[in-house]
Design an enzyme around this catalytic site. Structure first.
Site, PDB file in Angstrom:
ATOM      1  N   GLU A 117      -9.696  -1.844   5.248  1.00  0.00           N
ATOM      2  CA  GLU A 117     -10.403  -1.525   6.480  1.00  0.00           C
ATOM      3  C   GLU A 117     -11.656  -2.390   6.616  1.00  0.00           C
ATOM      4  OE1 GLU A 117      -8.877   0.202   8.501  1.00  0.00           O
ATOM      5  OE2 GLU A 117      -8.354   2.227   7.868  1.00  0.00           O
TER       6      GLU A 117
ATOM      7  N   ASP B 116      -7.559  -2.839  14.052  1.00  0.00           N
ATOM      8  CA  ASP B 116      -8.909  -3.340  13.743  1.00  0.00           C
ATOM      9  C   ASP B 116      -8.852  -4.590  12.856  1.00  0.00           C
ATOM     10  OD1 ASP B 116      -8.050  -2.303  11.340  1.00  0.00           O
ATOM     11  OD2 ASP B 116      -9.568  -0.727  11.211  1.00  0.00           O
TER      12      ASP B 116
ATOM     13  N   ASP C 254       0.812  -1.211   0.000  1.00  0.00           N
ATOM     14  CA  ASP C 254       0.000   0.000   0.000  1.00  0.00           C
ATOM     15  C   ASP C 254       0.848   1.264   0.000  1.00  0.00           C
ATOM     16  OD1 ASP C 254       0.918  -0.442   2.586  1.00  0.00           O
ATOM     17  OD2 ASP C 254      -1.052  -0.831   3.426  1.00  0.00           O
TER      18      ASP C 254
ATOM     19  N   HIS D 217      -7.166  -4.868  10.044  1.00  0.00           N
ATOM     20  CA  HIS D 217      -7.032  -4.640   8.593  1.00  0.00           C
ATOM     21  C   HIS D 217      -5.724  -5.201   8.069  1.00  0.00           C
ATOM     22  CE1 HIS D 217      -5.326  -0.368   9.508  1.00  0.00           C
ATOM     23  NE2 HIS D 217      -4.325  -1.057   9.014  1.00  0.00           N
TER      24      HIS D 217
HETATM   25  C1  GLP Z   1      -0.742   0.469   8.382  1.00  0.00           C
HETATM   26  C2  GLP Z   1      -0.378  -0.337   7.145  1.00  0.00           C
HETATM   27  C3  GLP Z   1      -0.525  -1.810   7.405  1.00  0.00           C
HETATM   28  C4  GLP Z   1       0.223  -2.186   8.660  1.00  0.00           C
HETATM   29  C5  GLP Z   1      -0.362  -1.427   9.821  1.00  0.00           C
HETATM   30  C6  GLP Z   1       0.258  -1.801  11.157  1.00  0.00           C
HETATM   31  O1  GLP Z   1      -2.092   0.563   8.554  1.00  0.00           O
HETATM   32  N1  GLP Z   1      -1.172   0.004   6.022  1.00  0.00           N
HETATM   33  O2  GLP Z   1      -0.034  -2.544   6.290  1.00  0.00           O
HETATM   34  O3  GLP Z   1       0.119  -3.582   8.862  1.00  0.00           O
HETATM   35  O4  GLP Z   1      -0.151  -0.050   9.570  1.00  0.00           O
HETATM   36  O5  GLP Z   1       1.324  -0.987  11.505  1.00  0.00           O
HETATM   37  P1  GLP Z   1       2.269  -1.282  12.717  1.00  0.00           P
HETATM   38  O6  GLP Z   1       3.111  -2.435  12.297  1.00  0.00           O
HETATM   39  O7  GLP Z   1       3.078  -0.033  12.884  1.00  0.00           O
HETATM   40  O8  GLP Z   1       1.424  -1.604  13.882  1.00  0.00           O
END
Ligand code: GLP
Length: 264
Positions: A148, A141, A72, A143
């Site tokens: 989402e 959540d 993403d 995702h």
């Molecule tokens: C963002 C990204 C996700 C990632 C998530 C968790 O939302 N789009 O791909 O998994 O963050 O981030 P973190 O690893 O910092 O908790």
């Protein structure tokens, strides 16, 4: 689904790095075809990336025949912004490994035609023959990528609108100001991820405990898009104790038994 639980995030990160390295080496030993790897951002994969970098530097693995696609990217954030996923990936992985620049794919959140950018991304993935392994993290959540709650479990790469919760969580990287977090992103779809031959999801810390419970013990639901992994033949969730803390003791005992028997 397999769930690998380690006491600390560090051990879990090493497990994931070594697992990915084994898969890359295993494919290289039987074919000259490239290894197609899906990659994620976030704080969670950083130690896994650090171990992969160490392995490249120590000659234990090479990314010369790896083609990667990231999950993403924010819409409208300049590529050079320190919080763009382009910057993140170069800082924490690509600047330190031997993956050829032309093998690196990251969605362009500044493309003049975002829909066309997403369609071209899906085509480019398809042209490789599909992912061998997709490494993902999850949001609080549940995702996966930026899918989402309410994202179709059949979704493909597209423009998505972030929830207010996600923007608040991610504001820690944007001066704690959610208004600086882009409202939209480009994201591979749930089905783009689950089409991969194998999916490995990392989740660390107590804030991921509910999502891991929902993903592993809850129903398959668009409310927790990583739960789509329940329909995948080769899905593995790699957690630390804190992220696994919402799982039933009997689930944990089973996952530990599977690991013990398979490693015998
Ligand atoms: C963002 C990204 C996700 C990632 C998530 C968790 O939302 N789009 O791909 O998994 O963050 O981030 P973190 O690893 O910092 O908790």
């Amino acid at each position: 689904m397999k769930v690998i639980i380690r006491k600390e995030a560090h051990e879990a990160s090493l497990w994931a790095a070594h697992y990915i390295a084994d898969r890359i080496r295993e494919k290289a030993a039987r074919t000259s075809k490239p290894f197609i790897l899906g990659l994620c951002t976030g704080s969670t994969p950083i130690e896994t990336y650090a171990e992969l970098i160490r392995m490249v530097k120590d000659g234990e693995i090479s990314f010369k025949n790896v083609i990667s696609f990231n999950m993403d990217e924010y819409v409208g954030l300049p590529k050079s912004h320190p919080e763009s996923y382009w910057s993140f990936m170069h800082k924490y992985l690509f600047d330190h490994i031997d993956e050829p620049a032309e093998n690196i794919h990251i969605l362009n959140g500044n493309a003049p035609d975002l829909e066309a950018e997403c369609a071209a991304y899906e085509k480019a993935i398809e042209a490789t023959g599909g992912f061998d392994l997709f490494l993902g993290g999850i949001g609080e959540d549940g995702h996966i990528a930026f899918n989402e709650p309410f994202s179709s479990l059949k979704s493909r790469t597209r423009v998505v609108t972030l929830t207010e919760d996600t923007r608040i969580v991610n504001s820690r990287f944007f001066d704690n100001d959610m208004n600086q977090v882009p409202a939209q992103a480009l994201s591979v779809g749930v089905a783009t991820v689950t089409d991969s031959k194998e999916v490995v999801i990392l989740a660390f810390g107590p804030k991921k405990a509910k999502a891991i419970h929902d993903a592993v013990e809850g129903p398959v639901s668009h409310m927790c898009t990583v739960s789509a992994l329940q329909l995948h033949e080769f899905g593995t969730i790699v957690c630390d104790e804190a992220a696994a803390s919402g799982l039933l003791p009997e689930s944990r005992a089973y996952f530990a038994a599977v690991e013990a028997v398979e490693n015998r």
